[in-house]
Design a protein around this motif. Structure first.
Motif, PDB file in Angstrom:
ATOM      1  N   TYR A 121       0.859  -1.183   0.000  1.00 50.49           N
ATOM      2  CA  TYR A 121       0.000   0.000   0.000  1.00 50.49           C
ATOM      3  C   TYR A 121       0.894   1.233   0.000  1.00 50.49           C
ATOM      4  N   GLY A 122       0.705   2.101  -0.989  1.00 48.65           N
ATOM      5  CA  GLY A 122       1.464   3.342  -0.992  1.00 48.65           C
ATOM      6  C   GLY A 122       2.017   3.698  -2.351  1.00 48.65           C
ATOM      7  N   SER A 123       2.663   4.852  -2.410  1.00 50.01           N
ATOM      8  CA  SER A 123       3.223   5.378  -3.649  1.00 50.01           C
ATOM      9  C   SER A 123       4.732   5.174  -3.673  1.00 50.01           C
ATOM     10  N   THR A 124       5.239   4.818  -4.829  1.00 47.97           N
ATOM     11  CA  THR A 124       6.671   4.640  -5.006  1.00 47.97           C
ATOM     12  C   THR A 124       7.144   5.484  -6.183  1.00 47.97           C
ATOM     13  N   TYR A 125       8.349   6.028  -6.067  1.00 40.46           N
ATOM     14  CA  TYR A 125       8.924   6.875  -7.113  1.00 40.46           C
ATOM     15  C   TYR A 125       9.957   6.081  -7.897  1.00 40.46           C
ATOM     16  N   VAL A 131       3.958   5.876  -8.805  1.00 40.32           N
ATOM     17  CA  VAL A 131       2.821   4.972  -8.901  1.00 40.32           C
ATOM     18  C   VAL A 131       2.316   4.581  -7.511  1.00 40.32           C
ATOM     19  N   SER A 132       0.995   4.590  -7.349  1.00 39.66           N
ATOM     20  CA  SER A 132       0.365   4.101  -6.122  1.00 39.66           C
ATOM     21  C   SER A 132      -0.138   2.687  -6.380  1.00 39.66           C
ATOM     22  N   VAL A 133       0.277   1.757  -5.546  1.00 37.47           N
ATOM     23  CA  VAL A 133      -0.076   0.354  -5.733  1.00 37.47           C
ATOM     24  C   VAL A 133      -0.646  -0.204  -4.435  1.00 37.47           C
ATOM     25  N   VAL A 134      -1.718  -0.985  -4.556  1.00 37.26           N
ATOM     26  CA  VAL A 134      -2.316  -1.656  -3.400  1.00 37.26           C
ATOM     27  C   VAL A 134      -2.493  -3.133  -3.741  1.00 37.26           C
ATOM     28  N   SER A 135      -2.000  -3.998  -2.875  1.00 34.86           N
ATOM     29  CA  SER A 135      -2.166  -5.444  -3.038  1.00 34.86           C
ATOM     30  C   SER A 135      -2.789  -6.001  -1.760  1.00 34.86           C
ATOM     31  N   VAL A 136      -3.869  -6.746  -1.916  1.00 36.33           N
ATOM     32  CA  VAL A 136      -4.564  -7.315  -0.764  1.00 36.33           C
ATOM     33  C   VAL A 136      -4.873  -8.784  -1.017  1.00 36.33           C
ATOM     34  N   LYS A 137      -4.941  -9.533   0.055  1.00 42.14           N
ATOM     35  CA  LYS A 137      -5.368 -10.923  -0.034  1.00 42.14           C
ATOM     36  C   LYS A 137      -6.366 -11.199   1.078  1.00 42.14           C
ATOM     37  N   ALA A 154      -5.590  -9.856  -4.920  1.00 40.58           N
ATOM     38  CA  ALA A 154      -5.806  -8.894  -6.006  1.00 40.58           C
ATOM     39  C   ALA A 154      -4.943  -7.662  -5.783  1.00 40.58           C
ATOM     40  N   SER A 155      -4.635  -6.978  -6.869  1.00 41.47           N
ATOM     41  CA  SER A 155      -3.837  -5.753  -6.829  1.00 41.47           C
ATOM     42  C   SER A 155      -4.439  -4.710  -7.756  1.00 41.47           C
ATOM     43  N   ALA A 156      -4.098  -3.462  -7.503  1.00 44.10           N
ATOM     44  CA  ALA A 156      -4.509  -2.364  -8.373  1.00 44.10           C
ATOM     45  C   ALA A 156      -3.430  -1.300  -8.350  1.00 44.10           C
ATOM     46  N   SER A 157      -3.325  -0.555  -9.450  1.00 42.24           N
ATOM     47  CA  SER A 157      -2.305   0.480  -9.585  1.00 42.24           C
ATOM     48  C   SER A 157      -2.918   1.751 -10.142  1.00 42.24           C
ATOM     49  N   SER A 158      -2.388   2.880  -9.726  1.00 41.06           N
ATOM     50  CA  SER A 158      -2.874   4.164 -10.224  1.00 41.06           C
ATOM     51  C   SER A 158      -2.468   4.409 -11.671  1.00 41.06           C
ATOM     52  N   ASN A 159      -1.560   3.606 -12.191  1.00 35.05           N
ATOM     53  CA  ASN A 159      -1.051   3.812 -13.544  1.00 35.05           C
ATOM     54  C   ASN A 159      -1.721   2.932 -14.591  1.00 35.05           C
ATOM     55  N   GLU A 160      -2.735   2.202 -14.216  1.00 34.96           N
ATOM     56  CA  GLU A 160      -3.391   1.310 -15.171  1.00 34.96           C
ATOM     57  C   GLU A 160      -4.044   2.118 -16.287  1.00 34.96           C
ATOM     58  N   GLY A 161      -3.696   1.781 -17.514  1.00 35.62           N
ATOM     59  CA  GLY A 161      -4.272   2.465 -18.661  1.00 35.62           C
ATOM     60  C   GLY A 161      -3.732   3.858 -18.879  1.00 35.62           C
ATOM     61  N   ASN A 162      -2.661   4.212 -18.161  1.00 36.11           N
ATOM     62  CA  ASN A 162      -2.107   5.561 -18.276  1.00 36.11           C
ATOM     63  C   ASN A 162      -1.109   5.646 -19.424  1.00 36.11           C
ATOM     64  N   ASN A 163      -1.285   6.634 -20.274  1.00 38.48           N
ATOM     65  CA  ASN A 163      -0.362   6.870 -21.389  1.00 38.48           C
ATOM     66  C   ASN A 163       0.566   8.018 -21.030  1.00 38.48           C
ATOM     67  N   SER A 164       1.783   7.698 -20.694  1.00 41.39           N
ATOM     68  CA  SER A 164       2.725   8.730 -20.257  1.00 41.39           C
ATOM     69  C   SER A 164       3.810   8.986 -21.302  1.00 41.39           C
ATOM     70  N   GLY A 165       3.502   8.702 -22.565  1.00 43.28           N
ATOM     71  CA  GLY A 165       4.510   8.832 -23.602  1.00 43.28           C
ATOM     72  C   GLY A 165       4.693  10.246 -24.100  1.00 43.28           C
ATOM     73  N   GLY A 166       3.802  11.161 -23.801  1.00 40.38           N
ATOM     74  CA  GLY A 166       3.899  12.517 -24.326  1.00 40.38           C
ATOM     75  C   GLY A 166       4.909  13.354 -23.571  1.00 40.38           C
ATOM     76  N   GLY A 167       5.572  14.297 -24.303  1.00 41.06           N
ATOM     77  CA  GLY A 167       6.475  15.222 -23.645  1.00 41.06           C
ATOM     78  C   GLY A 167       7.906  14.758 -23.577  1.00 41.06           C
ATOM     79  N   GLY A 168       8.214  13.550 -24.069  1.00 39.36           N
ATOM     80  CA  GLY A 168       9.586  13.072 -24.046  1.00 39.36           C
ATOM     81  C   GLY A 168      10.032  12.652 -22.657  1.00 39.36           C
ATOM     82  N   LEU A 169      11.293  12.259 -22.544  1.00 41.83           N
ATOM     83  CA  LEU A 169      11.832  11.756 -21.288  1.00 41.83           C
ATOM     84  C   LEU A 169      11.856  12.828 -20.211  1.00 41.83           C
ATOM     85  N   VAL A 170      12.251  14.050 -20.569  1.00 37.96           N
ATOM     86  CA  VAL A 170      12.287  15.138 -19.591  1.00 37.96           C
ATOM     87  C   VAL A 170      10.888  15.405 -19.047  1.00 37.96           C
TER      88      VAL A 170
END
Length: 221
Positions: A121-125, A131-137, A154-170
């Motif tokens: 449970y929590g956000s990681t950099y 990304v915020s991820v939660v895993s429960v059983k 089961a698990s869930a993530s805040s990044n599911e379906g997220n398109n972060s390709g815009g704007g380049g690496l910076v």
């Protein structure tokens, strides 16, 4: 520094593709004990928290009733359950999970108890994201016999379906830093916990909970 990041990203791509292409077929869950017990009511115990986030238990516990009720079960109000344990001198989840099944049956009169554990449970950099991820059983236990009826994860993530390709690496690095600041100042994992709970406790999914007697699909399963 930038060249190192790019090399790291290129190295990770094949591994990510390999994981994405891999398939894992689950064996069918044995519902024999579940169907024989026919639980109608469930008492949910305060979850064990194996994550470093102190608010994880309250967050997951507050969002557990809805998917179970939607699945067709009567769920004892978690606030009442928590207060009942406090009145009996039990405030630690580990101690509560150690109470015998028959004793829980005497106290709450429920057919089954749901034992939950929060693995993550929590956000990681990371280098390019936050990304915020939660895993429960969970496991469902018959309170009359102590028999295990069902268990799942089961698990869930805040990044599911997220398109972060815009704007380049910076742009990705800046966006990740901003997300980390927001996630650190607010409980970004709380809505993610609701998604994880829904995936874990909604009926009808492969190897998931069976529908309860309050559901229209109860007799059809």
């Amino acid at each position: 520094m930038m060249s190192r990041i790019l090399k790291l990203a290129l190295c990770l791509v094949p591994a990510m593709l390999a994981v994405g292409c891999a398939s894992h077929k689950q064996a069918a869950y044995d519902y024999t004990a579940f169907k024989a017990a026919k639980p109608r009511s469930i008492v949910v115990l305060p979850p064990l928290n194996d994550s470093p986030e102190v608010n994880a238990g309250n967050s997951v516990y507050a969002q557990v009733s809805y998917p179970l009720a939607e699945a067709g079960y009567y769920v004892l109000p978690v606030a009442v359950v928590s207060e009942t344990f406090k009145q009996n001198g039990l405030t630690d989840a580990h101690d509560i999970h150690g109470v015998e099944a028959k004793k829980l049956s005497e106290i709450f009169g429920a057919d089954a108890a749901l034992y939950m554990t929060i693995a993550r449970y929590g956000s990681t950099y990371t280098v390019v994201d936050s990304v915020s991820v939660v895993s429960v059983k969970a496991k469902l236990v018959d309170l009359k016999t102590g028999t295990l009826l069902w268990e799942g994860v089961a698990s869930a993530s805040s990044n599911e379906g997220n398109n972060s390709g815009g704007g380049g690496l910076v742009g990705m690095l800046v966006a990740a830093a901003v997300k980390q600041i927001i996630n650190s100042s607010t409980d970004a994992s709380h809505p993610v916990a609701g998604v994880a709970n829904a995936r874990l406790l909604s009926a009808g999914s492969p190897n998931g909970l069976l529908y309860g007697p309050r559901s229209q699909r109860y007799l059809a399963q």
